[in-house]
Design a protein around this motif. Sequence first.
Motif, short mmCIF file in Angstrom:
data_model
loop_
_atom_site.label_atom_id
_atom_site.label_comp_id
_atom_site.label_asym_id
_atom_site.label_seq_id
_atom_site.Cartn_x
_atom_site.Cartn_y
_atom_site.Cartn_z
N GLU A 149 0.98 -1.31 -0.01
CA GLU A 149 -0.06 0.05 0.08
C GLU A 149 0.88 1.27 -0.09
O GLU A 149 0.58 2.16 -0.72
N ARG A 150 2.02 1.39 0.72
CA ARG A 150 2.83 2.44 0.89
C ARG A 150 3.56 2.63 -0.55
O ARG A 150 3.75 3.58 -1.11
N LEU A 151 3.96 1.49 -1.30
CA LEU A 151 4.32 1.50 -2.70
C LEU A 151 3.32 2.25 -3.54
O LEU A 151 3.68 2.98 -4.36
N GLY A 152 2.36 1.63 -3.48
CA GLY A 152 1.14 2.17 -4.41
C GLY A 152 0.79 3.80 -4.04
O GLY A 152 0.68 4.48 -5.10
N ARG A 153 0.95 4.03 -2.85
CA ARG A 153 0.63 5.64 -2.58
C ARG A 153 1.96 6.41 -3.18
O ARG A 153 1.77 7.55 -3.72
N LEU A 154 3.00 5.83 -2.98
CA LEU A 154 4.17 6.53 -3.44
C LEU A 154 4.18 6.79 -5.09
O LEU A 154 4.47 7.83 -5.58
N LEU A 155 3.95 5.59 -5.74
CA LEU A 155 3.85 5.78 -7.25
C LEU A 155 2.55 6.78 -7.51
O LEU A 155 2.90 7.39 -8.61
N ARG A 156 1.71 6.85 -7.01
CA ARG A 156 0.43 7.33 -7.27
C ARG A 156 1.07 9.04 -7.14
O ARG A 156 0.40 9.85 -8.23
N GLU A 157 1.58 9.30 -6.11
CA GLU A 157 2.11 10.68 -5.72
C GLU A 157 3.04 10.99 -6.95
O GLU A 157 3.07 12.08 -7.17
N ALA A 158 3.90 10.40 -7.09
CA ALA A 158 5.17 10.52 -8.22
C ALA A 158 4.52 10.54 -9.54
O ALA A 158 4.93 11.46 -10.19
N ARG A 159 3.35 9.90 -9.84
CA ARG A 159 2.80 10.17 -11.18
C ARG A 159 2.08 11.52 -11.43
O ARG A 159 2.05 11.91 -12.63
N GLY A 160 1.64 12.27 -10.33
CA GLY A 160 1.29 13.52 -10.54
C GLY A 160 0.02 13.65 -11.33
O GLY A 160 -1.01 12.89 -11.11
N ILE A 220 -1.29 -2.24 -8.52
CA ILE A 220 -0.02 -1.74 -7.75
C ILE A 220 -0.42 -0.33 -6.79
O ILE A 220 -0.37 -0.40 -5.97
N GLU A 221 -0.95 0.48 -7.56
CA GLU A 221 -1.48 1.94 -6.97
C GLU A 221 -2.39 1.51 -5.87
O GLU A 221 -2.30 2.09 -4.88
N THR A 222 -3.59 0.69 -6.04
CA THR A 222 -4.28 0.64 -5.07
C THR A 222 -4.21 -0.58 -4.05
O THR A 222 -4.86 -0.78 -3.22
N GLY A 223 -3.07 -1.07 -4.13
CA GLY A 223 -2.50 -2.22 -3.09
C GLY A 223 -3.20 -3.68 -3.43
O GLY A 223 -2.98 -4.56 -2.58
N ARG A 224 -3.57 -3.83 -4.52
CA ARG A 224 -4.30 -5.05 -4.83
C ARG A 224 -3.23 -5.97 -5.60
O ARG A 224 -3.58 -7.22 -5.62
N ALA A 225 -2.14 -5.28 -5.99
CA ALA A 225 -0.95 -6.13 -6.32
C ALA A 225 0.25 -5.79 -5.27
O ALA A 225 1.08 -5.02 -5.64
N PRO A 226 0.18 -5.98 -4.18
CA PRO A 226 1.38 -5.65 -3.10
C PRO A 226 2.81 -6.15 -3.25
O PRO A 226 3.48 -5.62 -2.69
N THR A 227 3.01 -7.15 -4.20
CA THR A 227 4.22 -7.65 -4.52
C THR A 227 4.48 -7.62 -6.12
O THR A 227 4.56 -8.74 -6.54
N PRO A 228 4.60 -6.70 -6.57
CA PRO A 228 4.92 -6.48 -8.00
C PRO A 228 6.20 -7.19 -8.50
O PRO A 228 7.07 -6.89 -7.50
N ALA A 229 6.46 -7.38 -9.60
CA ALA A 229 7.74 -7.95 -9.99
C ALA A 229 8.65 -6.71 -9.81
O ALA A 229 8.51 -5.67 -10.18
N PHE A 230 10.21 -7.29 -9.55
CA PHE A 230 10.97 -6.35 -9.52
C PHE A 230 11.34 -5.61 -10.74
O PHE A 230 11.35 -4.44 -10.76
N PHE A 231 11.14 -5.91 -11.89
CA PHE A 231 11.47 -5.20 -13.08
C PHE A 231 10.21 -4.34 -13.32
O PHE A 231 10.45 -3.26 -13.92
N THR A 232 8.96 -4.71 -12.84
CA THR A 232 7.82 -3.73 -13.07
C THR A 232 8.37 -2.62 -12.19
O THR A 232 8.11 -1.20 -12.63
N VAL A 233 8.77 -2.83 -11.02
CA VAL A 233 8.84 -1.76 -10.20
C VAL A 233 10.03 -0.87 -10.80
O VAL A 233 10.05 0.43 -10.60
N ALA A 234 11.15 -1.47 -11.16
CA ALA A 234 12.26 -0.61 -11.72
C ALA A 234 11.65 0.22 -13.11
O ALA A 234 12.34 1.27 -13.07
N ALA A 235 11.01 -0.34 -13.49
CA ALA A 235 10.66 0.27 -14.84
C ALA A 235 9.59 1.35 -14.38
O ALA A 235 9.80 2.63 -15.11
N LEU A 236 8.78 1.12 -13.46
CA LEU A 236 7.81 2.41 -13.16
C LEU A 236 8.94 3.66 -12.44
O LEU A 236 8.76 4.66 -12.61
#
Length: 83
Positions: A15-26, A47-63
């Motif tokens: 959920e923290r990751l999702g919030r951070l990405l949502r904020e960064a997306r602006g 990912i942003e809503t926390g429904r996928a709390p453990t996304p793949a590393f390369f997905t997070v890296a790309a984002l």
Amino acid sequence: MVRTPLSPEEHERGERLGRLLREARGTRTMAEVAASAGISAETLRKIETGRAPTPAFFTVAALARVLGLSMDELVGRCASIAA
């Protein structure tokens, strides 16, 4: 393969990751950011809503790359507050 259930801490971290990405997306749209990262808008939504709390590393890296975030920053801001 059976996946072990996630702990409450893992859900909170997602959920923290999702919030951070949502904020960064602006003001950018989900579709724009997702396309730039090479993922679907639905994946980003999960990912942003926390429904996928453990996304793949390369997905997070790309984002992170698309959003101008460092992986160190993501780790630091998503780590457990109690840790």
